[in-house]
Write a protein that holds these residues in place. Sequence first.
Motif, PDB file in Angstrom:
ATOM      1  N   ALA A 103       0.829  -1.203   0.000  1.00  0.00           N
ATOM      2  CA  ALA A 103       0.000   0.000   0.000  1.00  0.00           C
ATOM      3  C   ALA A 103       0.861   1.250   0.000  1.00  0.00           C
ATOM      4  O   ALA A 103       0.612   2.214  -0.724  1.00  0.00           O
ATOM      5  CB  ALA A 103      -0.929  -0.001   1.217  1.00  0.00           C
ATOM      6  N   GLN A 108      -1.719   3.621  -3.280  1.00  0.00           N
ATOM      7  CA  GLN A 108      -3.153   3.401  -3.387  1.00  0.00           C
ATOM      8  C   GLN A 108      -3.844   3.745  -2.088  1.00  0.00           C
ATOM      9  O   GLN A 108      -3.359   3.470  -1.005  1.00  0.00           O
ATOM     10  CB  GLN A 108      -3.452   1.947  -3.736  1.00  0.00           C
ATOM     11  CG  GLN A 108      -3.200   1.603  -5.195  1.00  0.00           C
ATOM     12  CD  GLN A 108      -3.651   0.207  -5.509  1.00  0.00           C
ATOM     13  OE1 GLN A 108      -2.835  -0.658  -5.711  1.00  0.00           O
ATOM     14  NE2 GLN A 108      -4.943  -0.011  -5.514  1.00  0.00           N
ATOM     15  N   GLU A 110      -7.228   2.850  -1.766  1.00  0.00           N
ATOM     16  CA  GLU A 110      -8.259   1.843  -1.568  1.00  0.00           C
ATOM     17  C   GLU A 110      -8.022   0.653  -2.491  1.00  0.00           C
ATOM     18  O   GLU A 110      -7.726   0.806  -3.677  1.00  0.00           O
ATOM     19  CB  GLU A 110      -9.618   2.491  -1.881  1.00  0.00           C
ATOM     20  CG  GLU A 110     -10.810   1.616  -1.590  1.00  0.00           C
ATOM     21  CD  GLU A 110     -12.100   2.392  -1.853  1.00  0.00           C
ATOM     22  OE1 GLU A 110     -12.907   1.897  -2.669  1.00  0.00           O
ATOM     23  OE2 GLU A 110     -12.281   3.460  -1.270  1.00  0.00           O
ATOM     24  N   ARG A 111      -8.121  -0.539  -1.939  1.00  0.00           N
ATOM     25  CA  ARG A 111      -7.953  -1.746  -2.746  1.00  0.00           C
ATOM     26  C   ARG A 111      -9.294  -2.134  -3.362  1.00  0.00           C
ATOM     27  O   ARG A 111     -10.349  -1.760  -2.860  1.00  0.00           O
ATOM     28  CB  ARG A 111      -7.417  -2.879  -1.865  1.00  0.00           C
ATOM     29  CG  ARG A 111      -6.067  -2.571  -1.258  1.00  0.00           C
ATOM     30  CD  ARG A 111      -5.489  -3.770  -0.543  1.00  0.00           C
ATOM     31  NE  ARG A 111      -6.179  -4.126   0.686  1.00  0.00           N
ATOM     32  CZ  ARG A 111      -5.964  -3.534   1.862  1.00  0.00           C
ATOM     33  NH1 ARG A 111      -5.103  -2.544   1.953  1.00  0.00           N
ATOM     34  NH2 ARG A 111      -6.613  -3.932   2.942  1.00  0.00           N
ATOM     35  N   VAL A 113     -12.716  -3.871  -4.141  1.00  0.00           N
ATOM     36  CA  VAL A 113     -13.664  -4.565  -3.260  1.00  0.00           C
ATOM     37  C   VAL A 113     -14.100  -5.855  -3.943  1.00  0.00           C
ATOM     38  O   VAL A 113     -14.654  -5.810  -5.043  1.00  0.00           O
ATOM     39  CB  VAL A 113     -14.890  -3.687  -2.962  1.00  0.00           C
ATOM     40  CG1 VAL A 113     -15.915  -4.463  -2.136  1.00  0.00           C
ATOM     41  CG2 VAL A 113     -14.462  -2.421  -2.227  1.00  0.00           C
ATOM     42  N   ASP A 121     -10.115 -11.196   3.772  1.00  0.00           N
ATOM     43  CA  ASP A 121     -10.093  -9.752   3.528  1.00  0.00           C
ATOM     44  C   ASP A 121     -10.049  -8.976   4.847  1.00  0.00           C
ATOM     45  O   ASP A 121      -9.339  -7.980   4.974  1.00  0.00           O
ATOM     46  CB  ASP A 121     -11.324  -9.331   2.724  1.00  0.00           C
ATOM     47  CG  ASP A 121     -11.417 -10.046   1.390  1.00  0.00           C
ATOM     48  OD1 ASP A 121     -10.528  -9.836   0.549  1.00  0.00           O
ATOM     49  OD2 ASP A 121     -12.361 -10.839   1.209  1.00  0.00           O
ATOM     50  N   ILE A 125      -6.745  -6.504   6.916  1.00  0.00           N
ATOM     51  CA  ILE A 125      -6.837  -5.214   7.613  1.00  0.00           C
ATOM     52  C   ILE A 125      -6.368  -5.359   9.052  1.00  0.00           C
ATOM     53  O   ILE A 125      -5.606  -4.529   9.566  1.00  0.00           O
ATOM     54  CB  ILE A 125      -8.284  -4.677   7.572  1.00  0.00           C
ATOM     55  CG1 ILE A 125      -8.697  -4.392   6.128  1.00  0.00           C
ATOM     56  CG2 ILE A 125      -8.424  -3.419   8.426  1.00  0.00           C
ATOM     57  CD1 ILE A 125     -10.155  -4.022   5.960  1.00  0.00           C
ATOM     58  N   MET A 150      -5.436   4.468   5.188  1.00  0.00           N
ATOM     59  CA  MET A 150      -5.726   3.525   4.100  1.00  0.00           C
ATOM     60  C   MET A 150      -6.556   2.350   4.597  1.00  0.00           C
ATOM     61  O   MET A 150      -7.492   1.890   3.924  1.00  0.00           O
ATOM     62  CB  MET A 150      -4.426   2.996   3.498  1.00  0.00           C
ATOM     63  CG  MET A 150      -3.662   3.967   2.642  1.00  0.00           C
ATOM     64  SD  MET A 150      -2.178   3.152   1.961  1.00  0.00           S
ATOM     65  CE  MET A 150      -1.297   4.565   1.319  1.00  0.00           C
ATOM     66  N   GLN A 151      -6.202   1.847   5.784  1.00  0.00           N
ATOM     67  CA  GLN A 151      -6.932   0.699   6.325  1.00  0.00           C
ATOM     68  C   GLN A 151      -8.355   1.099   6.720  1.00  0.00           C
ATOM     69  O   GLN A 151      -9.302   0.321   6.551  1.00  0.00           O
ATOM     70  CB  GLN A 151      -6.188   0.113   7.525  1.00  0.00           C
ATOM     71  CG  GLN A 151      -4.745  -0.266   7.251  1.00  0.00           C
ATOM     72  CD  GLN A 151      -4.585  -1.105   5.999  1.00  0.00           C
ATOM     73  OE1 GLN A 151      -5.335  -2.061   5.784  1.00  0.00           O
ATOM     74  NE2 GLN A 151      -3.609  -0.771   5.159  1.00  0.00           N
ATOM     75  N   ARG A 153     -10.148   3.427   5.254  1.00  0.00           N
ATOM     76  CA  ARG A 153     -10.918   3.567   4.005  1.00  0.00           C
ATOM     77  C   ARG A 153     -11.245   2.227   3.388  1.00  0.00           C
ATOM     78  O   ARG A 153     -12.328   2.039   2.816  1.00  0.00           O
ATOM     79  CB  ARG A 153     -10.127   4.438   3.021  1.00  0.00           C
ATOM     80  CG  ARG A 153     -10.039   5.887   3.456  1.00  0.00           C
ATOM     81  CD  ARG A 153      -9.150   6.694   2.539  1.00  0.00           C
ATOM     82  NE  ARG A 153      -9.172   8.106   2.904  1.00  0.00           N
ATOM     83  CZ  ARG A 153      -8.359   9.024   2.409  1.00  0.00           C
ATOM     84  NH1 ARG A 153      -7.452   8.672   1.498  1.00  0.00           N
ATOM     85  NH2 ARG A 153      -8.435  10.281   2.790  1.00  0.00           N
ATOM     86  N   GLN A 154     -10.312   1.280   3.502  1.00  0.00           N
ATOM     87  CA  GLN A 154     -10.585  -0.046   2.964  1.00  0.00           C
ATOM     88  C   GLN A 154     -11.715  -0.727   3.721  1.00  0.00           C
ATOM     89  O   GLN A 154     -12.602  -1.341   3.121  1.00  0.00           O
ATOM     90  CB  GLN A 154      -9.315  -0.902   3.020  1.00  0.00           C
ATOM     91  CG  GLN A 154      -9.483  -2.314   2.472  1.00  0.00           C
ATOM     92  CD  GLN A 154      -9.797  -2.350   0.978  1.00  0.00           C
ATOM     93  OE1 GLN A 154      -9.699  -1.331   0.294  1.00  0.00           O
ATOM     94  NE2 GLN A 154     -10.157  -3.516   0.481  1.00  0.00           N
TER      95      GLN A 154
END
Length: 413
Positions: A103, A108, A110-111, A113, A121, A125, A150-151, A153-154
């Motif tokens: 990441a 990035q 967001e990965r 979905v 998944d 996180i 980032m985490q 938002r994911q």
Amino acid sequence: MEMTPALLAAVKRGDTGSVVRLTRRALGMTQAELGDAAGYSQAAVSRLERGSGTGHDLRTLRLMATALAIPGSLLGVADSTEENSAPVNRRQFLHLSTAVVAAAASGQVERPVPGRVGLVDVAEIEQAVDDLRAVDQRAGGGRLQNLAVMQVRQARALLARGSYGTDVGRRLSMALGEAAILAGWFCVDAGHRDDATALYAEAITAAGAAGDDLVAAHAYANMSMLARATERPVLAVQYARAGQRAAARDGGPRLRALLFAREANGHATMGDFVATEEAVRRAERAFNSGRGSDPGWTAFFTDAELAGVTGAAFQTLGDDARGVGRLREAAEMLGRARNQAYWTFALADGLTAAGDPVQACAVAWPALSSVSELASARVHRQVRHLSHAMSQHARIPEVRDFRERVSTLKLSA
């Protein structure tokens, strides 16, 4: 998740300069900041990134990998087993997981979905949050804040757009709560308090959705600390008590002690001696009890932290004897680098307030050597505050030398 083609290509062809440059930029670090963390000049980092100079020096590459929080293998070197091969003892450092490194390197937010969200998944996180929490003591809030966000938002994206069952949904909400709490802490550490408030509120909501009282208690503990720091002691007490209610059934000794200690500091800020002493006693009883089970994140709340937090409460009340005594205990106990520095400067501040600036200088001076390596705006603000508090004693030679030394440090705003 895969790394960007540019980074993958750089790793495959052994282009260490490009790997360093791409990762540094993804982390939002300047060449000067990377140089400070690794013990080199900005010019040396520039030469390495251009592929000249010390680029093939194994020790340099290991130090760069440590400063960037990436495995040495990405720079073509094995991890060093020598304790002194990095500015900070390697036992205090944990490499980031592959997911977090990727990441950071790719930039990035967001990965993708997946159509069906599974436990794998969620586990990604959770692992990233655990790794970031472990690295926190080495790198500090400013350099890790974006990775934690980032985490968050994911987790949000998976909850909003993914398809999942009840169990996965609950764990995903818990993961969002913990990620938001960690990102909020990084914001506090970096001085971004409004962002922290919003993230803690999101964590409370996520904890409610998951039905997880311990995640809620964690968020309330951090909200109490932030409320006191922003001079809202009534809220600090209210948040601490909300956390105590959440932790009453399943919370372990460390968690319950932390919440009582947070309450004590709120009362102390309001000048309530009786309530402060009662909260401190309850914190000590909870810490020494064997009831309940503590979450892993509470491992930081050691004897040193209990002594420091309660000492700070007594210091706020003007009880110099108990305040300085407990702060000294916290500063002298072995602990994590940033925490130990924090309590050392808190002790020096207490000694200054008690009228002993010479002893304060003696206590704080050794800790100044590591301040620039700590990317913690909170500790940097603490050092500046201490220097300012000593200004009334500026004619004392030890104080003059101390303040001049502080003026040479690269402290964040």
